[in-house]
Design an enzyme around this catalytic site. Structure first.
Site, PDB file in Angstrom:
ATOM      1  N   ARG A 130     -12.015   8.239 -14.656  1.00  0.00           N
ATOM      2  CA  ARG A 130     -11.401   7.066 -15.127  1.00  0.00           C
ATOM      3  C   ARG A 130      -9.607   7.088 -14.945  1.00  0.00           C
ATOM      4  NH1 ARG A 130     -14.688   7.659 -19.537  1.00  0.00           N
ATOM      5  NH2 ARG A 130     -16.662   6.599 -19.434  1.00  0.00           N
ATOM      6  N   LYS A 152      -1.108  -1.712  -6.254  1.00  0.00           N
ATOM      7  CA  LYS A 152      -2.384  -2.550  -5.971  1.00  0.00           C
ATOM      8  C   LYS A 152      -3.356  -1.706  -5.223  1.00  0.00           C
ATOM      9  CE  LYS A 152      -1.050  -7.361  -5.996  1.00  0.00           C
ATOM     10  NZ  LYS A 152      -0.813  -8.691  -5.340  1.00  0.00           N
ATOM     11  N   GLU A 194       6.299  -7.097   6.854  1.00  0.00           N
ATOM     12  CA  GLU A 194       6.421  -7.087   5.401  1.00  0.00           C
ATOM     13  C   GLU A 194       8.161  -6.950   4.877  1.00  0.00           C
ATOM     14  OE1 GLU A 194       4.012  -7.964   3.159  1.00  0.00           O
ATOM     15  OE2 GLU A 194       2.100  -6.800   4.017  1.00  0.00           O
ATOM     16  N   LYS A 235      10.937  -4.340  -3.814  1.00  0.00           N
ATOM     17  CA  LYS A 235       9.367  -4.307  -4.273  1.00  0.00           C
ATOM     18  C   LYS A 235       9.468  -3.743  -5.690  1.00  0.00           C
ATOM     19  CE  LYS A 235       4.531  -3.752  -3.675  1.00  0.00           C
ATOM     20  NZ  LYS A 235       3.466  -3.826  -2.836  1.00  0.00           N
ATOM     21  N   GLU A 245       1.092  -8.792 -11.819  1.00  0.00           N
ATOM     22  CA  GLU A 245       1.234 -10.278 -11.219  1.00  0.00           C
ATOM     23  C   GLU A 245       0.688 -11.338 -12.112  1.00  0.00           C
ATOM     24  OE1 GLU A 245       0.096 -10.465  -7.025  1.00  0.00           O
ATOM     25  OE2 GLU A 245      -1.355 -11.996  -7.639  1.00  0.00           O
ATOM     26  N   ARG A 249       5.521 -11.507  -9.535  1.00  0.00           N
ATOM     27  CA  ARG A 249       4.918 -10.610  -8.398  1.00  0.00           C
ATOM     28  C   ARG A 249       4.139 -11.388  -7.511  1.00  0.00           C
ATOM     29  NH1 ARG A 249       2.128  -4.727  -8.774  1.00  0.00           N
ATOM     30  NH2 ARG A 249       1.722  -4.457  -6.482  1.00  0.00           N
ATOM     31  N   ASN A 253       3.297 -12.271  -2.262  1.00  0.00           N
ATOM     32  CA  ASN A 253       2.011 -12.696  -1.510  1.00  0.00           C
ATOM     33  C   ASN A 253       2.512 -13.730  -0.480  1.00  0.00           C
ATOM     34  OD1 ASN A 253      -1.035 -13.348  -2.202  1.00  0.00           O
ATOM     35  ND2 ASN A 253      -0.084 -11.405  -2.579  1.00  0.00           N
ATOM     36  N   HIS A 256       0.337 -14.532   2.453  1.00  0.00           N
ATOM     37  CA  HIS A 256      -0.718 -13.833   2.331  1.00  0.00           C
ATOM     38  C   HIS A 256      -1.922 -14.628   2.326  1.00  0.00           C
ATOM     39  CE1 HIS A 256       1.946 -10.348   2.330  1.00  0.00           C
ATOM     40  NE2 HIS A 256       0.840  -9.573   1.915  1.00  0.00           N
ATOM     41  N   HIS A 260      -4.694 -13.661   4.664  1.00  0.00           N
ATOM     42  CA  HIS A 260      -5.910 -12.900   4.273  1.00  0.00           C
ATOM     43  C   HIS A 260      -6.931 -13.858   4.845  1.00  0.00           C
ATOM     44  CE1 HIS A 260      -4.243 -10.304   0.712  1.00  0.00           C
ATOM     45  NE2 HIS A 260      -3.931  -9.859   1.897  1.00  0.00           N
ATOM     46  N   HIS A 275      -3.085  -6.531   9.523  1.00  0.00           N
ATOM     47  CA  HIS A 275      -2.508  -7.200   8.544  1.00  0.00           C
ATOM     48  C   HIS A 275      -1.168  -7.820   8.544  1.00  0.00           C
ATOM     49  CE1 HIS A 275      -2.050  -8.027   4.159  1.00  0.00           C
ATOM     50  NE2 HIS A 275      -0.838  -7.470   4.218  1.00  0.00           N
TER      51      HIS A 275
HETATM   52  N1  LIG Z   1      -1.481  -2.414  -2.061  1.00  0.00           N
HETATM   53  C1  LIG Z   1      -0.474  -3.223  -1.516  1.00  0.00           C
HETATM   54  O1  LIG Z   1       0.635  -3.651  -2.378  1.00  0.00           O
HETATM   55  C2  LIG Z   1      -0.535  -3.373   0.089  1.00  0.00           C
HETATM   56  C3  LIG Z   1       0.652  -3.976   0.506  1.00  0.00           C
HETATM   57  C4  LIG Z   1       0.492  -4.355   1.817  1.00  0.00           C
HETATM   58  C5  LIG Z   1      -0.452  -4.222   2.599  1.00  0.00           C
HETATM   59  N2  LIG Z   1      -1.569  -3.479   2.178  1.00  0.00           N
HETATM   60  C6  LIG Z   1      -2.800  -3.098   2.969  1.00  0.00           C
HETATM   61  O2  LIG Z   1      -2.469  -2.209   3.818  1.00  0.00           O
HETATM   62  C7  LIG Z   1      -3.154  -2.312   4.928  1.00  0.00           C
HETATM   63  C8  LIG Z   1      -2.441  -2.135   6.120  1.00  0.00           C
HETATM   64  O3  LIG Z   1      -1.713  -0.976   6.193  1.00  0.00           O
HETATM   65  P1  LIG Z   1      -1.142  -0.341   7.514  1.00  0.00           P
HETATM   66  O4  LIG Z   1      -0.502  -1.546   8.347  1.00  0.00           O
HETATM   67  O5  LIG Z   1      -0.492   0.735   7.240  1.00  0.00           O
HETATM   68  O6  LIG Z   1      -2.538  -0.229   8.464  1.00  0.00           O
HETATM   69  P2  LIG Z   1      -3.396   1.119   8.634  1.00  0.00           P
HETATM   70  O7  LIG Z   1      -3.258   2.022   7.434  1.00  0.00           O
HETATM   71  O8  LIG Z   1      -4.614   0.769   9.394  1.00  0.00           O
HETATM   72  O9  LIG Z   1      -2.368   1.893   9.681  1.00  0.00           O
HETATM   73  C9  LIG Z   1      -2.142   1.324  11.179  1.00  0.00           C
HETATM   74  C10 LIG Z   1      -2.661   2.282  12.049  1.00  0.00           C
HETATM   75  O10 LIG Z   1      -1.565   3.198  12.393  1.00  0.00           O
HETATM   76  C11 LIG Z   1      -2.059   4.587  12.187  1.00  0.00           C
HETATM   77  N3  LIG Z   1      -0.960   5.367  11.853  1.00  0.00           N
HETATM   78  C12 LIG Z   1      -0.501   5.300  10.679  1.00  0.00           C
HETATM   79  N4  LIG Z   1       0.628   6.175  10.626  1.00  0.00           N
HETATM   80  C13 LIG Z   1       0.852   6.567  11.844  1.00  0.00           C
HETATM   81  C14 LIG Z   1       1.782   7.355  12.172  1.00  0.00           C
HETATM   82  N5  LIG Z   1       2.557   7.885  11.400  1.00  0.00           N
HETATM   83  N6  LIG Z   1       1.713   7.767  13.765  1.00  0.00           N
HETATM   84  C15 LIG Z   1       0.555   7.246  14.312  1.00  0.00           C
HETATM   85  N7  LIG Z   1      -0.209   6.565  14.178  1.00  0.00           N
HETATM   86  C16 LIG Z   1      -0.193   6.258  12.667  1.00  0.00           C
HETATM   87  C17 LIG Z   1      -3.352   4.312  11.416  1.00  0.00           C
HETATM   88  O11 LIG Z   1      -4.256   5.643  11.698  1.00  0.00           O
HETATM   89  C18 LIG Z   1      -3.756   2.831  11.932  1.00  0.00           C
HETATM   90  O12 LIG Z   1      -4.458   3.342  13.214  1.00  0.00           O
HETATM   91  C19 LIG Z   1      -4.168  -3.491   4.690  1.00  0.00           C
HETATM   92  O13 LIG Z   1      -5.199  -3.341   4.343  1.00  0.00           O
HETATM   93  C20 LIG Z   1      -3.451  -4.419   3.719  1.00  0.00           C
HETATM   94  O14 LIG Z   1      -4.270  -5.258   2.934  1.00  0.00           O
HETATM   95  C21 LIG Z   1      -1.619  -3.193   0.727  1.00  0.00           C
HETATM   96  O1  LIG Z   2       1.901  -5.880  -3.990  1.00  0.00           O
HETATM   97  C1  LIG Z   2       1.810  -7.123  -4.220  1.00  0.00           C
HETATM   98  O2  LIG Z   2       1.791  -7.692  -5.066  1.00  0.00           O
HETATM   99  C2  LIG Z   2       1.512  -7.755  -2.832  1.00  0.00           C
HETATM  100  O3  LIG Z   2       1.369  -8.876  -2.818  1.00  0.00           O
HETATM  101  C3  LIG Z   2       2.010  -6.989  -1.602  1.00  0.00           C
HETATM  102  C4  LIG Z   2       1.259  -7.597  -0.455  1.00  0.00           C
HETATM  103  O4  LIG Z   2       2.147  -7.365   0.877  1.00  0.00           O
HETATM  104  C5  LIG Z   2       0.008  -6.716  -0.237  1.00  0.00           C
HETATM  105  O5  LIG Z   2      -0.674  -7.109   1.111  1.00  0.00           O
HETATM  106  C6  LIG Z   2      -1.013  -7.000  -1.231  1.00  0.00           C
HETATM  107  O6  LIG Z   2      -2.108  -6.088  -1.052  1.00  0.00           O
HETATM  108  C7  LIG Z   2      -1.704  -8.420  -1.158  1.00  0.00           C
HETATM  109  O7  LIG Z   2      -2.165  -8.568  -2.572  1.00  0.00           O
HETATM  110  P1  LIG Z   2      -3.454  -9.392  -2.969  1.00  0.00           P
HETATM  111  O8  LIG Z   2      -3.315  -9.432  -4.613  1.00  0.00           O
HETATM  112  O9  LIG Z   2      -3.435 -10.778  -2.639  1.00  0.00           O
HETATM  113  O10 LIG Z   2      -4.727  -8.452  -2.475  1.00  0.00           O
HETATM  114 ZN   LIG Z   3       0.870  -7.586   2.597  1.00  0.00          ZN
END
Ligand SMILES: NC(=O)c1ccc[n+]([C@@H]2O[C@H](COP(=O)([O-])OP(=O)(O)OC[C@H]3O[C@@H](n4cnc5c(N)ncnc54)[C@H](O)[C@@H]3O)[C@@H](O)[C@H]2O)c1
Ligand SMILES: O=C(O)C(=O)C[C@@H](O)[C@H](O)[C@H](O)COP(=O)(O)O
Ligand SMILES: [Zn+2]
Length: 377
Positions: A130, A152, A194, A235, A245, A249, A253, A256, A260, A275
């Site tokens: 948990r 998130k 981003e 951020k 959010e 917050r 988005n 997005h 998305h 993404h």
């Molecule tokens: N939680 C949040 O607030 C938030 C915010 C923005 C995006 N996201 C999510 O993040 C994801 C996208 O993240 P991403 O763009 O990092 O994608 P990813 O994690 O797929 O990484 C991109 C690619 O780069 C490679 N890689 C990563 N670091 C590397 C390095 N230093 N050297 C060589 N290769 C490397 C990975 O293996 C992958 O192939 C999506 O699922 C998106 O929805 C979440």
């Molecule tokens: O942190 C946030 O809040 C964001 O919206 C950051 C976005 O870049 C990210 O892709 C996030 O995962 C999107 O949020 P979601 O709630 O639409 O899934």
């Molecule tokens: Zn994003």
């Protein structure tokens, strides 16, 4: 391998969330010194490191060596790289690895990778026992400027992006800027979308700075670190003000809702669209839609598109290789967006560069007509 740079002190951005506040350290050489930063902040001495098949051969060994040298016992799990890993299928082995290593609540789960590994691992950390402690070591630009910060976490569903997850803040974020040198140009550009987003939300001067300095950001060095630090601070400020959010917050988005929908339409196939690319197209669409609703000048949409195109990002739905479903199908994904309230669409729209706002009750028929125009069958 990352080399330590003893003379370059990392920049620190604090995410202010009361007793759940944490630091984001940004700078070169942080993987080599990770264990010291962790041991100074956390009591636990067992860790599970989750990473992917691209990152593991580059950075897992130095991290494990750093942990071992500091007396931290660690296990690791390597998952396939790519967006499809953000799924129930891969959540199960992550949870089992954490439990199998007897990670207790005071120990920690470490995400070493991009946003995919961060979101999936954070979700596992949020539900195992948990809630377990969680450290982000983001290795992509996107993860360093966005996904590792703010709590998130989650996985995708065929119904839409990130539809299953929890808010679960990390205890520490270590953004080692050296590791960006091995990121592919395509993934660097995707993360840059981003970065540009923060300028377009409410920092017009930052967007103008990026227009003038993007080549230096891509080249590395101080401009890149500065862009990452500005992004993390932006951020952190938003998250501290509205963690769950309920209001502001949602601005994060920007781009997005459209982005998305395109990601879901391509079935999270990272060869067609990743993404950050979806966000780039989505931000252009959000500016064009704002102009169409007479909220902003069409010149702003043109300016946004020009900059994103200059850095090599896709900016139009037609830039996505292969067929996209018709506009009505894209509307199905938009209707599943987490910002929908009482069936009413919420979009992040704009009055101009750096003047984004949350628009409730956006008429679905206007969005459909707009998408039909942008993407005629
Ligand atoms: N939680 C949040 O607030 C938030 C915010 C923005 C995006 N996201 C999510 O993040 C994801 C996208 O993240 P991403 O763009 O990092 O994608 P990813 O994690 O797929 O990484 C991109 C690619 O780069 C490679 N890689 C990563 N670091 C590397 C390095 N230093 N050297 C060589 N290769 C490397 C990975 O293996 C992958 O192939 C999506 O699922 C998106 O929805 C979440
Ligand atoms: O942190 C946030 O809040 C964001 O919206 C950051 C976005 O870049 C990210 O892709 C996030 O995962 C999107 O949020 P979601 O709630 O639409 O899934
Ligand atoms: Zn994003």
């Amino acid at each position: 391998m990352t080399a330590a740079h003893p003379s370059a002190a990392p920049k620190t951005v604090r995410v202010d969330l009361g007793d759940r506040s944490y630091d984001i350290l940004i700078g070169p050489g942080l993987i080599a010194t990770a264990a010291g930063e962790i041991a100074g902040r956390l009591k636990g001495r067992r860790m599970a490191v989750i990473t992917d098949a691209h990152v593991a051969p580059l950075y897992l060994e130095p991290l494990m060596a750093s942990l071992k040298a500091t007396g931290i016992e660690a296990v690791s799990l390597v998952l396939p790289a790519g967006e499809k890993t953000k799924s129930f299928e891969h959540l199960i082995p992550v949870c089992e690895a954490i439990l199998g290593a007897r990670i207790e609540r005071n120990d920690a789960v470490i995400a070493l990778g991009g946003g995919v590994i961060g979101d999936l691992t954070g979700f596992a950390a949020g539900i195992v026992r948990r809630g377990s402690r969680f450290i982000q070591i983001p290795t992509s630009l996107l993860a360093q400027v966005d996904s590792s910060v703010g709590g998130k976490t989650g996985i995708n569903s065929p119904h839409g992006k990130n539809l299953i997850g929890v808010f679960h803040q990390p205890d520490l974020v270590l953004a080692d800027t050296d590791v960006l040198d091995t990121l592919s140009p395509r993934e660097f550009r995707a993360g840059y979308a981003e970065v540009a987003k923060y300028g377009l939300i409410d920092k017009p001067d930052f967007f103008a700075w990026l227009e003038n300095n993007w080549q230096a950001v891509f080249a590395g060095g101080d401009a890149r670190i500065e862009a990452i630090a500005v992004s993390c601070q932006a951020k952190a400020d938003v998250v501290a003000a509205d963690e769950r959010e309920n209001g502001r917050r949602a601005l994060l988005n920007l781009g997005h809702t459209f982005g998305h929908a395109l990601e879901a339409a391509t079935k999270y196939d990272g060869t067609r669209l990743v993404h950050g690319e979806g966000v780039a197209i989505g931000m252009v669409l959000a500016h064009q839609f704002s102009a169409r609703m007479n909220l902003a000048s069409p010149d702003d949409a043109t300016r946004v598109e020009a900059h994103l195109k200059t850095v090599g990002l896709p900016t139009r739905m037609d830039d996505v290789p292969g067929d996209l479903p018709p506009a009505e199908k894209l509307m199905d994904a938009i209707a599943q967006d987490k910002k929908v309230k009482g069936g009413k669409l919420t979009f992040i729209l704009t009055r101009g560069i750096g003047q984004s706002f949350v628009a409730d009750d956006v008429p679905a028929n206007e969005v459909l007509r707009f998408l039909e125009e942008k993407h005629p069958k």
